[in-house]
Design a protein around this motif. Sequence first.
Motif, PDB file in Angstrom:
ATOM      1  N   TRP A  48      70.723  94.464 -13.128  1.00 10.16           N
ATOM      2  CA  TRP A  48      71.449  95.232 -12.373  1.00 10.16           C
ATOM      3  C   TRP A  48      72.525  95.891 -13.282  1.00 10.16           C
ATOM      4  O   TRP A  48      73.098  95.542 -14.217  1.00 10.16           O
ATOM      5  N   VAL A  49      72.742  97.315 -13.037  1.00 14.17           N
ATOM      6  CA  VAL A  49      73.824  98.102 -13.946  1.00 14.17           C
ATOM      7  C   VAL A  49      74.330  97.712 -14.997  1.00 14.17           C
ATOM      8  O   VAL A  49      75.121  96.786 -15.183  1.00 14.17           O
ATOM      9  N   GLY A  64      72.278 105.249  -4.449  1.00 15.89           N
ATOM     10  CA  GLY A  64      71.319 105.972  -3.784  1.00 15.89           C
ATOM     11  C   GLY A  64      70.765 107.342  -4.571  1.00 15.89           C
ATOM     12  O   GLY A  64      70.134 108.053  -4.006  1.00 15.89           O
ATOM     13  N   LEU A  65      70.973 107.132  -6.069  1.00 18.39           N
ATOM     14  CA  LEU A  65      70.410 108.455  -6.626  1.00 18.39           C
ATOM     15  C   LEU A  65      69.044 108.121  -6.832  1.00 18.39           C
ATOM     16  O   LEU A  65      68.152 107.087  -7.089  1.00 18.39           O
ATOM     17  N   SER A  66      68.258 109.378  -7.149  1.00 15.76           N
ATOM     18  CA  SER A  66      66.758 109.511  -7.350  1.00 15.76           C
ATOM     19  C   SER A  66      66.380 108.779  -8.645  1.00 15.76           C
ATOM     20  O   SER A  66      67.075 108.839  -9.675  1.00 15.76           O
ATOM     21  N   PHE A  90      75.232 103.763 -18.913  1.00 15.29           N
ATOM     22  CA  PHE A  90      75.650 105.018 -17.830  1.00 15.29           C
ATOM     23  C   PHE A  90      74.973 105.962 -18.731  1.00 15.29           C
ATOM     24  O   PHE A  90      74.859 106.213 -19.923  1.00 15.29           O
ATOM     25  N   MET A  91      74.249 106.778 -17.843  1.00 15.55           N
ATOM     26  CA  MET A  91      73.378 107.858 -18.310  1.00 15.55           C
ATOM     27  C   MET A  91      72.344 107.505 -19.463  1.00 15.55           C
ATOM     28  O   MET A  91      72.308 108.214 -20.481  1.00 15.55           O
ATOM     29  N   GLY A  92      71.944 106.226 -19.572  1.00 20.67           N
ATOM     30  CA  GLY A  92      71.060 105.665 -20.629  1.00 20.67           C
ATOM     31  C   GLY A  92      71.684 105.252 -21.786  1.00 20.67           C
ATOM     32  O   GLY A  92      71.141 104.575 -22.827  1.00 20.67           O
ATOM     33  N   LEU A  93      72.963 105.107 -22.042  1.00 17.63           N
ATOM     34  CA  LEU A  93      73.834 104.794 -22.973  1.00 17.63           C
ATOM     35  C   LEU A  93      74.169 103.304 -22.466  1.00 17.63           C
ATOM     36  O   LEU A  93      74.954 103.171 -21.380  1.00 17.63           O
ATOM     37  N   PHE A 153      70.470 106.508 -14.573  1.00 19.86           N
ATOM     38  CA  PHE A 153      71.762 106.410 -14.354  1.00 19.86           C
ATOM     39  C   PHE A 153      72.407 105.372 -14.768  1.00 19.86           C
ATOM     40  O   PHE A 153      73.476 105.669 -15.434  1.00 19.86           O
ATOM     41  N   HIS A 154      72.235 104.276 -14.284  1.00 20.62           N
ATOM     42  CA  HIS A 154      72.779 103.160 -14.558  1.00 20.62           C
ATOM     43  C   HIS A 154      72.119 101.859 -15.135  1.00 20.62           C
ATOM     44  O   HIS A 154      72.757 100.660 -15.198  1.00 20.62           O
ATOM     45  N   GLY A 155      70.837 102.185 -15.196  1.00 26.76           N
ATOM     46  CA  GLY A 155      70.162 101.097 -16.193  1.00 26.76           C
ATOM     47  C   GLY A 155      69.505  99.949 -15.360  1.00 26.76           C
ATOM     48  O   GLY A 155      68.906  98.996 -16.017  1.00 26.76           O
TER      49      GLY A 155
END
Length: 122
Positions: free
Chosen positions: A79-80, A47-49, A83-86, A64-66
């Motif tokens: 899907w996911v 649910g993050l922007s 983490f933060m682009g890494l 956030f999670h790719g």
Amino acid sequence: MPQYEAARSDQLQEGALHVALVQGQSLALTRVGAAPQGFLNKCPHMGLSLTRGKLRGGEITCPFHGSRFDICSGANLDWVNSFMGLPLPKWTHGALAMGKKPAGLTIVPVREQSGTVFVELP
């Protein structure tokens, strides 16, 4: 279904998101080619922007999670996976998904008329 004014036509540009608050819902609006597109401004994973997500053609990547999505159909394309682009090793993807199955964006029907962008809300 009721339609609501969301933006001026000149506020929507390909390759950029315009965020509008309509009836208490955050919407992300953009163009793919000349066509206006819209979706709820939240990743279905947590649910993050998606405001800072990367737009490429008709796709957006969650910052956030790719997770990647088709912004015309809402389809989940990946899907996911980070983490933060890494980027993360594949074996960690399931844990990061926290048991949530791949899901698509909630697409919002958009139309333009006389320089104004209107949306229908789910």
